[in-house]
Design a protein around this motif. Sequence first.
Motif, PDB file in Angstrom:
ATOM      1  N   LEU A   4      71.244  53.047  19.538  1.00 40.41           N
ATOM      2  CA  LEU A   4      70.683  51.692  19.552  1.00 40.41           C
ATOM      3  C   LEU A   4      71.766  50.656  19.817  1.00 40.41           C
ATOM      4  N   ARG A   5      72.926  50.850  19.189  1.00 40.61           N
ATOM      5  CA  ARG A   5      74.016  49.899  19.418  1.00 40.61           C
ATOM      6  C   ARG A   5      74.487  49.940  20.866  1.00 40.61           C
ATOM      7  N   LEU A   6      74.518  51.135  21.437  1.00 39.30           N
ATOM      8  CA  LEU A   6      74.897  51.286  22.838  1.00 39.30           C
ATOM      9  C   LEU A   6      73.850  50.626  23.747  1.00 39.30           C
ATOM     10  N   ALA A   7      72.581  50.841  23.434  1.00 38.02           N
ATOM     11  CA  ALA A   7      71.508  50.217  24.210  1.00 38.02           C
ATOM     12  C   ALA A   7      71.618  48.698  24.128  1.00 38.02           C
ATOM     13  N   ARG A   8      71.888  48.192  22.934  1.00 39.57           N
ATOM     14  CA  ARG A   8      72.035  46.753  22.761  1.00 39.57           C
ATOM     15  C   ARG A   8      73.152  46.219  23.662  1.00 39.57           C
ATOM     16  N   MET A   9      74.282  46.906  23.659  1.00 39.64           N
ATOM     17  CA  MET A   9      75.405  46.465  24.473  1.00 39.64           C
ATOM     18  C   MET A   9      75.025  46.441  25.956  1.00 39.64           C
ATOM     19  N   ASN A  27      63.415  44.106  26.269  1.00 40.97           N
ATOM     20  CA  ASN A  27      64.019  45.352  25.773  1.00 40.97           C
ATOM     21  C   ASN A  27      65.114  45.072  24.753  1.00 40.97           C
ATOM     22  N   LEU A  28      65.900  44.024  24.992  1.00 41.79           N
ATOM     23  CA  LEU A  28      66.921  43.643  24.017  1.00 41.79           C
ATOM     24  C   LEU A  28      66.262  43.262  22.699  1.00 41.79           C
ATOM     25  N   GLY A  29      65.150  42.532  22.769  1.00 45.18           N
ATOM     26  CA  GLY A  29      64.415  42.163  21.560  1.00 45.18           C
ATOM     27  C   GLY A  29      63.946  43.381  20.784  1.00 45.18           C
ATOM     28  N   LEU A  30      63.456  44.386  21.495  1.00 47.45           N
ATOM     29  CA  LEU A  30      63.014  45.618  20.832  1.00 47.45           C
ATOM     30  C   LEU A  30      64.175  46.320  20.137  1.00 47.45           C
ATOM     31  N   VAL A  31      65.299  46.432  20.833  1.00 45.40           N
ATOM     32  CA  VAL A  31      66.466  47.098  20.255  1.00 45.40           C
ATOM     33  C   VAL A  31      66.952  46.337  19.024  1.00 45.40           C
ATOM     34  N   LEU A  32      67.015  45.011  19.127  1.00 46.23           N
ATOM     35  CA  LEU A  32      67.463  44.199  17.993  1.00 46.23           C
ATOM     36  C   LEU A  32      66.512  44.355  16.804  1.00 46.23           C
ATOM     37  N   LEU A  35      67.252  47.477  15.094  1.00 45.61           N
ATOM     38  CA  LEU A  35      68.510  47.355  14.362  1.00 45.61           C
ATOM     39  C   LEU A  35      68.377  46.410  13.162  1.00 45.61           C
ATOM     40  N   GLU A  36      67.149  45.938  12.906  1.00 46.86           N
ATOM     41  CA  GLU A  36      66.863  45.028  11.785  1.00 46.86           C
ATOM     42  C   GLU A  36      67.540  43.665  11.943  1.00 46.86           C
ATOM     43  N   GLU A  37      67.876  43.300  13.166  1.00 49.06           N
ATOM     44  CA  GLU A  37      68.440  41.973  13.443  1.00 49.06           C
ATOM     45  C   GLU A  37      67.290  41.089  13.923  1.00 49.06           C
ATOM     46  N   LYS A  38      66.477  40.681  12.953  1.00 53.35           N
ATOM     47  CA  LYS A  38      65.183  40.085  13.268  1.00 53.35           C
ATOM     48  C   LYS A  38      65.282  38.719  13.938  1.00 53.35           C
ATOM     49  N   LYS A  39      66.181  37.865  13.463  1.00 57.01           N
ATOM     50  CA  LYS A  39      66.292  36.532  14.071  1.00 57.01           C
ATOM     51  C   LYS A  39      66.757  36.639  15.525  1.00 57.01           C
TER      52      LYS A  39
END
Length: 71
Positions: A4-9, A27-32, A35-39
Motif C-alpha cells: 500500500l505504501r508503494l502504491a501510494r508513492m 486511486n490515491l484516495g482509495l490507497v490512503l 492506510l487509515e489516512e482519512k483526511k
Amino acid sequence: GDNLRLARMHYELAAEINPTFPNLHFNLGLVLALLEEKKAAIDALLKYQLLAPPEERKKAEVLINGLKKSL
C-alpha cells in the motif's frame, strides 16, 4: 502494508506528473483510505471530483461520506 505504501508513492508521483488525470486521485484516495489516512483520502477524492465527469462523481461521494463518518 508495504504494498500500500508503494502504491501510494506511485500514485502521488503519477499525480505530480499528470495532475489533471482524475483516476490517479481516485486511486490515491482509495490507497490512503486503506492506510487509515482519512483526511488525506478525502482530499484526494475531492480533487478527483473536481476533475471527473459529473456522471462519475457519485462513487467518490459515497466514499467521502463514509470516511467523514469514521473520522
